[in-house]
Design an enzyme around this catalytic site. Structure first.
Site, PDB file in Angstrom:
ATOM      1  N   SER A   5      -9.549   2.126   2.925  1.00 27.73           N
ATOM      2  CA  SER A   5      -8.646   2.860   2.068  1.00 27.73           C
ATOM      3  C   SER A   5      -7.634   1.982   1.329  1.00 27.73           C
ATOM      4  O   SER A   5      -7.007   2.457   0.395  1.00 27.73           O
ATOM      5  CB  SER A   5      -7.889   3.889   2.904  1.00 27.73           C
ATOM      6  OG  SER A   5      -7.086   3.245   3.883  1.00 27.73           O
ATOM      7  N   LYS A  33       0.862  -1.175   0.000  1.00 19.47           N
ATOM      8  CA  LYS A  33       0.000   0.000   0.000  1.00 19.47           C
ATOM      9  C   LYS A  33       0.906   1.235   0.000  1.00 19.47           C
ATOM     10  O   LYS A  33       1.927   1.259   0.713  1.00 19.47           O
ATOM     11  CB  LYS A  33      -0.884  -0.031   1.258  1.00 19.47           C
ATOM     12  CG  LYS A  33      -1.867   1.137   1.363  1.00 19.47           C
ATOM     13  CD  LYS A  33      -2.762   0.980   2.581  1.00 19.47           C
ATOM     14  CE  LYS A  33      -3.784   2.082   2.729  1.00 19.47           C
ATOM     15  NZ  LYS A  33      -4.657   1.904   3.905  1.00 19.47           N
ATOM     16  N   SER A  49      -9.785  -0.268   7.205  1.00 19.76           N
ATOM     17  CA  SER A  49      -9.250  -0.216   5.839  1.00 19.76           C
ATOM     18  C   SER A  49      -8.574  -1.469   5.311  1.00 19.76           C
ATOM     19  O   SER A  49      -8.197  -1.505   4.143  1.00 19.76           O
ATOM     20  CB  SER A  49      -8.290   0.953   5.696  1.00 19.76           C
ATOM     21  OG  SER A  49      -9.035   2.137   5.547  1.00 19.76           O
TER      22      SER A  49
HETATM   23  N1  GLN Z   1     -13.095   4.463   6.422  1.00 18.00           N
HETATM   24  C1  GLN Z   1     -12.390   4.907   7.572  1.00 18.00           C
HETATM   25  C2  GLN Z   1     -11.932   6.339   7.398  1.00 18.00           C
HETATM   26  O1  GLN Z   1     -12.243   6.908   6.410  1.00 18.00           O
HETATM   27  C3  GLN Z   1     -11.236   4.005   7.887  1.00 18.00           C
HETATM   28  C4  GLN Z   1      -9.998   4.327   7.152  1.00 18.00           C
HETATM   29  C5  GLN Z   1      -8.843   3.472   7.553  1.00 18.00           C
HETATM   30  O2  GLN Z   1      -8.985   2.457   8.217  1.00 18.00           O
HETATM   31  N2  GLN Z   1      -7.656   3.916   7.165  1.00 18.00           N
HETATM   32  O3  GLN Z   1     -11.296   6.897   8.223  1.00 18.00           O
END
Ligand code: GLN
Length: 498
Positions: free
Chosen positions: A155, A80, A179
């Protein structure tokens, strides 16, 4: 074995072929690089560099030729783009870091490299890991290989799409509020977020430091176990919050989930708690149906289902969306155009330079969170929002401990719906936040959680089963998931045309 089938092999199978010298790491690497180039329109990759990857593959082949055997030696993966890498650019999905090159590798990256894994490149993600659909990437959206008009989740959407499209056998992801688990669920792959602190955060571009955690994403629990064994472990000199617990061989431990298990009922003795709040009206019927039949399968394997309660589940959304932006506003202050990041071309004075550089470099969602975070931390509002959120966070963690007196693992859906259409929620941040309902509470508590492919829902899109364990119980989660995957084939399904 046809070379063209290499992409259908699991990490474990690829490693076995490499060890038997039936195929070289260079051949495997070339095969995946060609697939990545062919499937460029998916948007999963932000950077590749064939020269770098092939040099790593040649080094792995030398080790293999010398007789060295290690579970990941010569197997490719990608990271990532939130992990810093010396040999590839690191953008965190943001214009702020366009063309940024780190002078060092993140601990997770260097650990997997020393295990002999070959890096194929960097994977697209939501900007600074903020998002649920990968549509917040400053570069391009990622398509879901099951339906290219839909999001892959976020993400870590590039990681999930790449694994699902078999552009690589495994990838790294990070999970701050879901994420790893949510994109895994939306693309039909397996992913685990370990206990907070299991993997070093050194070299992970920080979003919310008290929540950020790295983990593997692959097709099966077995493959996740192989990767996690190398990724995890203390890093006392570089991440003081990394857990002071020895690394575990998760792959060796895969069959130990049900302590009193027998061959016919391997999960006998395992109590699976079902929180009422995860099975309510907020979850769509197609997702519930798939999750319930997965639970019935676990029961057939000998597990007992028990009702538990996590009464503060709903509050996890406002609590997370106070704490995460607060930490983000502090972490992202370093991107000022001086120490790091984009600098505006034209400005009048120092303040104007900061303002222009930051407004040009950050996208809308990141800007929104910096503003919310700065507000909740400001004098006069700190007690009302930030401190209050921290208190509820503690209560949420305590609720989990109460539930774990009645069960060993908590199960439920990962996401209340299957993957939505690209663009459908782009202008509605709250709709995105609400979709995190089942992943946020365990993140706030710092607990390990995973997503396991559990069938299909509306529009033929994949559905994941979430398994949440108590602290440090990754082995138990992976073991239960492995038993489930020995009895089901959801994790082997692939999108048509792949
Ligand atoms: N969807 C969540 C956010 O927007 C989680 C994101 C994540 O785990 N990096 O913060």
């Amino acid at each position: 074995m046809m070379k063209t089938d290499l992409h259908d092999l699991s990490v474990a199978q690829l490693a076995a072929r490499l060890a038997a010298r039936e195929v070289s790491s260079v051949e495997v690497t070339q095969h995946f690089l060609a697939r990545i180039a062919q499937q460029d329109s998916l948007g999963a990759f932000l950077a590749t560099n064939a020269d770098v990857s092939l040099a790593q593959a040649r080094a792995a082949d030398v080790r293999l030729a010398a007789g060295e055997r290690a579970p990941l030696l010569g197997v490719p993966l990608a990271h990532k783009d939130i992990f810093v890498t010396r040999d590839f650019p690191t953008t965190a999905g943001s214009k702020m870091l366009e063309n940024y090159r780190s002078p060092f590798d993140a601990t997770v990256v260097s650990r997997l490299a020393s295990a002999g894994m070959v890096t194929l490149g960097k994977l697209n993600c939501d900007e600074f890991a903020m998002g649920s659909g990968n549509d917040n990437s400053a570069y391009k959206p990622v398509q879901n290989p099951w339906d290219i008009t839909r999001v892959p989740g976020g993400s870590s959407g590039g990681s999930a799409a790449a694994v699902a499209a078999r552009l690589l056998p495994a990838a790294t992801g990070t999970d701050t509020g879901g994420s790893i688990r949510q994109p895994a669920s939306l693309t039909g792959i397996t992913g685990i977020k370990p206990t907070y602190g299991r993997c070093s955060r050194y070299g992970m571009v920080a979003f919310a430091s008290s929540l950020d955690q790295a983990g593997p994403m692959a097709r099966s629990a077995e493959d996740c176990a192989l990767l996690l064994s190398s990724m995890a472990g203390p890093d006392p000199d570089r991440d003081s919050t990394s857990l002071d617990l020895p690394a575990v061989d998760y792959a060796a431990d895969l069959t130990s989930a049900g302590a009193s298990g027998t061959k016919a009922a391997p999960l006998k003795g395992l109590r699976i708690g079902l929180p009422a709040q995860f099975f309510g009206a907020g979850c769509s019927a197609d997702v519930l149906k798939a999750v319930r039949s997965a639970l019935a399968e676990l029961e057939k394997l000998g597990a007992t289902l028990v009702d538990v309660s996590l009464p503060l589940t709903e509050l996890s959304i406002p609590v997370y969306y106070v704490i995460a932006p607060a930490e983000a506003s502090s972490n992202l202050s370093r991107f000022d155009g001086v120490r790091y990041g984009h600098r505006a071309a034209h400005y009048t004075d120092l303040t104007d330079m900061y303002k222009k550089s930051r407004s040009e470099g950050f996208g809308d969602e990141v800007t929104r969170r910096i503003m919310i975070g700065t507000y909740v931390l400001s004098h006069g509002y700190y007690d009302a929002y930030y401190l209050k959120a921290q208190k509820i966070r503690r209560l949420i963690a305590e609720d989990f401990q109460k539930a774990f007196t009645q069960c060993d693992i908590i199960a439920g859906p990962v996401s209340p719906t299957v993957a939505w259409k690209i663009g459908e929620k782009s202008d509605d941040p709250v709709a995105n936040y609400l979709a995190d309902i089942y992943t946020l509470s365990s993140s706030l508590a710092g607990l390990p959680g995973m997503s396991v492919p559990a069938g299909f829902g509306a529009h033929g899109m994949p559905v994941g089963l979430q398994l949440i364990g108590n602290y440090f119980r990754e082995a138990q989660l992976l073991g239960a998931a492995h038993r489930f995957q020995l009895a089901t084939d959801w994790h082997t399904r692939k999108p048509s045309g792949i």
